[in-house]
Design a protein around this motif. Structure first.
Motif, PDB file in Angstrom:
ATOM      1  N   VAL A  21       0.816  -1.222   0.000  1.00 19.63           N
ATOM      2  CA  VAL A  21       0.000   0.000   0.000  1.00 19.63           C
ATOM      3  C   VAL A  21       0.847   1.268   0.000  1.00 19.63           C
ATOM      4  N   GLN A  22       2.143   1.123  -0.180  1.00 18.58           N
ATOM      5  CA  GLN A  22       3.019   2.295  -0.135  1.00 18.58           C
ATOM      6  C   GLN A  22       2.596   3.398  -1.102  1.00 18.58           C
ATOM      7  N   PRO A  23       2.210   3.061  -2.356  1.00 20.90           N
ATOM      8  CA  PRO A  23       1.748   4.147  -3.251  1.00 20.90           C
ATOM      9  C   PRO A  23       0.538   4.902  -2.689  1.00 20.90           C
ATOM     10  N   LEU A  24      -0.364   4.180  -2.031  1.00 25.53           N
ATOM     11  CA  LEU A  24      -1.534   4.834  -1.427  1.00 25.53           C
ATOM     12  C   LEU A  24      -1.133   5.691  -0.233  1.00 25.53           C
ATOM     13  N   LEU A  25      -0.192   5.196   0.547  1.00 30.27           N
ATOM     14  CA  LEU A  25       0.311   5.977   1.679  1.00 30.27           C
ATOM     15  C   LEU A  25       0.991   7.247   1.183  1.00 30.27           C
ATOM     16  N   ASP A  26       1.741   7.122   0.085  1.00 28.32           N
ATOM     17  CA  ASP A  26       2.414   8.288  -0.503  1.00 28.32           C
ATOM     18  C   ASP A  26       1.413   9.333  -0.987  1.00 28.32           C
ATOM     19  N   GLU A  27       0.208   8.873  -1.346  1.00 29.54           N
ATOM     20  CA  GLU A  27      -0.844   9.786  -1.818  1.00 29.54           C
ATOM     21  C   GLU A  27      -1.703  10.326  -0.680  1.00 29.54           C
ATOM     22  N   GLY A  28      -1.416   9.893   0.555  1.00 29.20           N
ATOM     23  CA  GLY A  28      -2.127  10.468   1.698  1.00 29.20           C
ATOM     24  C   GLY A  28      -3.045   9.539   2.456  1.00 29.20           C
ATOM     25  N   MET A  29      -3.165   8.285   2.018  1.00 24.59           N
ATOM     26  CA  MET A  29      -3.995   7.359   2.787  1.00 24.59           C
ATOM     27  C   MET A  29      -3.354   7.152   4.157  1.00 24.59           C
ATOM     28  N   PRO A  30      -4.138   7.174   5.221  1.00 23.74           N
ATOM     29  CA  PRO A  30      -3.567   6.932   6.552  1.00 23.74           C
ATOM     30  C   PRO A  30      -3.034   5.503   6.672  1.00 23.74           C
ATOM     31  N   ASN A  31      -2.046   5.328   7.516  1.00 21.04           N
ATOM     32  CA  ASN A  31      -1.501   4.009   7.788  1.00 21.04           C
ATOM     33  C   ASN A  31      -2.604   3.160   8.426  1.00 21.04           C
ATOM     34  N   PRO A  32      -2.925   2.005   7.837  1.00 22.62           N
ATOM     35  CA  PRO A  32      -4.019   1.187   8.381  1.00 22.62           C
ATOM     36  C   PRO A  32      -3.784   0.723   9.821  1.00 22.62           C
ATOM     37  N   TYR A  33      -2.529   0.539  10.187  1.00 18.87           N
ATOM     38  CA  TYR A  33      -2.238   0.099  11.556  1.00 18.87           C
ATOM     39  C   TYR A  33      -2.414   1.246  12.551  1.00 18.87           C
ATOM     40  N   ASP A  34      -2.125   2.456  12.115  1.00 18.25           N
ATOM     41  CA  ASP A  34      -2.426   3.621  12.945  1.00 18.25           C
ATOM     42  C   ASP A  34      -3.937   3.784  13.093  1.00 18.25           C
ATOM     43  N   MET A  35      -4.662   3.499  12.003  1.00 20.73           N
ATOM     44  CA  MET A  35      -6.122   3.581  12.048  1.00 20.73           C
ATOM     45  C   MET A  35      -6.695   2.563  13.037  1.00 20.73           C
ATOM     46  N   LEU A  36      -6.122   1.366  13.060  1.00 24.31           N
ATOM     47  CA  LEU A  36      -6.573   0.337  14.007  1.00 24.31           C
ATOM     48  C   LEU A  36      -6.285   0.769  15.440  1.00 24.31           C
ATOM     49  N   ASP A  37      -5.075   1.261  15.679  1.00 22.68           N
ATOM     50  CA  ASP A  37      -4.728   1.769  17.016  1.00 22.68           C
ATOM     51  C   ASP A  37      -5.723   2.833  17.461  1.00 22.68           C
ATOM     52  N   GLN A  38      -6.007   3.770  16.568  1.00 21.41           N
ATOM     53  CA  GLN A  38      -6.898   4.878  16.888  1.00 21.41           C
ATOM     54  C   GLN A  38      -8.325   4.405  17.129  1.00 21.41           C
ATOM     55  N   LEU A  39      -8.789   3.447  16.318  1.00 23.17           N
ATOM     56  CA  LEU A  39     -10.145   2.920  16.497  1.00 23.17           C
ATOM     57  C   LEU A  39     -10.306   2.314  17.881  1.00 23.17           C
ATOM     58  N   ILE A  40      -9.325   1.532  18.287  1.00 23.11           N
ATOM     59  CA  ILE A  40      -9.401   0.890  19.597  1.00 23.11           C
ATOM     60  C   ILE A  40      -9.290   1.927  20.712  1.00 23.11           C
ATOM     61  N   ALA A  41      -8.400   2.909  20.539  1.00 22.04           N
ATOM     62  CA  ALA A  41      -8.244   3.962  21.553  1.00 22.04           C
ATOM     63  C   ALA A  41      -9.493   4.829  21.650  1.00 22.04           C
ATOM     64  N   ASP A  42     -10.049   5.228  20.501  1.00 18.05           N
ATOM     65  CA  ASP A  42     -11.231   6.097  20.485  1.00 18.05           C
ATOM     66  C   ASP A  42     -12.483   5.379  20.961  1.00 18.05           C
ATOM     67  N   GLY A  43     -12.560   4.089  20.639  1.00 21.34           N
ATOM     68  CA  GLY A  43     -13.790   3.351  20.885  1.00 21.34           C
ATOM     69  C   GLY A  43     -14.032   2.960  22.315  1.00 21.34           C
ATOM     70  N   GLY A  44     -12.971   2.788  23.082  1.00 21.50           N
ATOM     71  CA  GLY A  44     -13.151   2.347  24.468  1.00 21.50           C
ATOM     72  C   GLY A  44     -13.972   1.081  24.519  1.00 21.50           C
ATOM     73  N   GLU A  45     -14.976   1.070  25.364  1.00 23.61           N
ATOM     74  CA  GLU A  45     -15.819  -0.112  25.524  1.00 23.61           C
ATOM     75  C   GLU A  45     -16.736  -0.367  24.328  1.00 23.61           C
ATOM     76  N   ALA A  46     -16.834   0.600  23.412  1.00 20.54           N
ATOM     77  CA  ALA A  46     -17.689   0.430  22.235  1.00 20.54           C
ATOM     78  C   ALA A  46     -17.016  -0.417  21.160  1.00 20.54           C
ATOM     79  N   VAL A  47     -15.719  -0.688  21.316  1.00 24.26           N
ATOM     80  CA  VAL A  47     -14.985  -1.494  20.336  1.00 24.26           C
ATOM     81  C   VAL A  47     -14.452  -2.751  21.010  1.00 24.26           C
ATOM     82  N   THR A  48     -14.774  -3.894  20.418  1.00 30.15           N
ATOM     83  CA  THR A  48     -14.240  -5.175  20.853  1.00 30.15           C
ATOM     84  C   THR A  48     -13.394  -5.719  19.714  1.00 30.15           C
TER      85      THR A  48
END
Length: 127
Positions: free
Chosen positions: A55-82
Motif C-alpha cells: 500500500v506504499q503508493p496509497l500511503l504516498d498519496e495520503g492514505m492513513p496508515n491502516p495500523y495507525d487507524m486500528l490503534d486509533q479505532l481501539i483507543a477512540d472506541g473504548g468499551e464500544a470497540v471489541t
C-alpha cells in the motif's frame, strides 16, 4: 445501541484500512464495533513491524496508515470497540497468544463468540 460485526480475514493492509474506516464511521454514528480477526487477518494483530509495501503508493498519496487507524479505532472506541483474536486460528497456525499485540486485542475467543455477537449485530461485514 446499534452494533456492527466486522470479520477481518485478509492480511492485505487495504482490507484492514477499509475495516477500520468502517469502524470509525460506526463510532461516529453511536454504533458499537465488534472486530473479529481470523485466518490471514490475524496477522494484523501480531506484534512487531508491519509490511506496508503493498500500500506504499496509497500511503504516498495520503492514505492513513491502516495500523495507525486500528490503534486509533481501539483507543477512540473504548468499551464500544471489541477486538477479538480467533483462538481457533491461533491453534491451527500453532501461534502462541503471546505473539498477539495486547494493545490491539481486547479478547481471545473462537467462532462461538463471534456468532453470538453477530446474532446481536445489525450488520456484519467481511474484509
Amino acid at each position: 445501541m446499534d452494533e456492527i460485526g466486522i470479520i477481518v480475514s485478509s492480511d492485505d493492509p487495504k482490507s484492514l484500512a477499509m475495516a477500520t474506516n468502517l469502524g470509525h464511521v460506526a463510532l461516529t454514528m453511536d454504533t458499537d464495533v465488534f472486530l473479529y480477526f481470523t485466518f490471514d487477518g490475524l496477522t494484523h494483530l501480531l506484534e512487531g513491524e508491519k509490511d506496508l509495501s503493498s500500500v506504499q503508493p496509497l500511503l504516498d498519496e495520503g492514505m492513513p496508515n491502516p495500523y495507525d487507524m486500528l490503534d486509533q479505532l481501539i483507543a477512540d472506541g473504548g468499551e464500544a470497540v471489541t477486538s477479538v483474536a480467533c483462538t481457533t486460528t491461533l491453534d491451527m497456525l500453532q501461534w502462541e497468544q503471546e505473539a498477539i499485540d495486547d494493545d490491539l486485542t481486547t479478547q481471545f475467543a473462537g467462532a462461538v463468540t463471534f456468532l453470538e455477537a453477530a446474532e446481536e449485530a445489525d450488520h456484519v461485514f467481511t474484509f
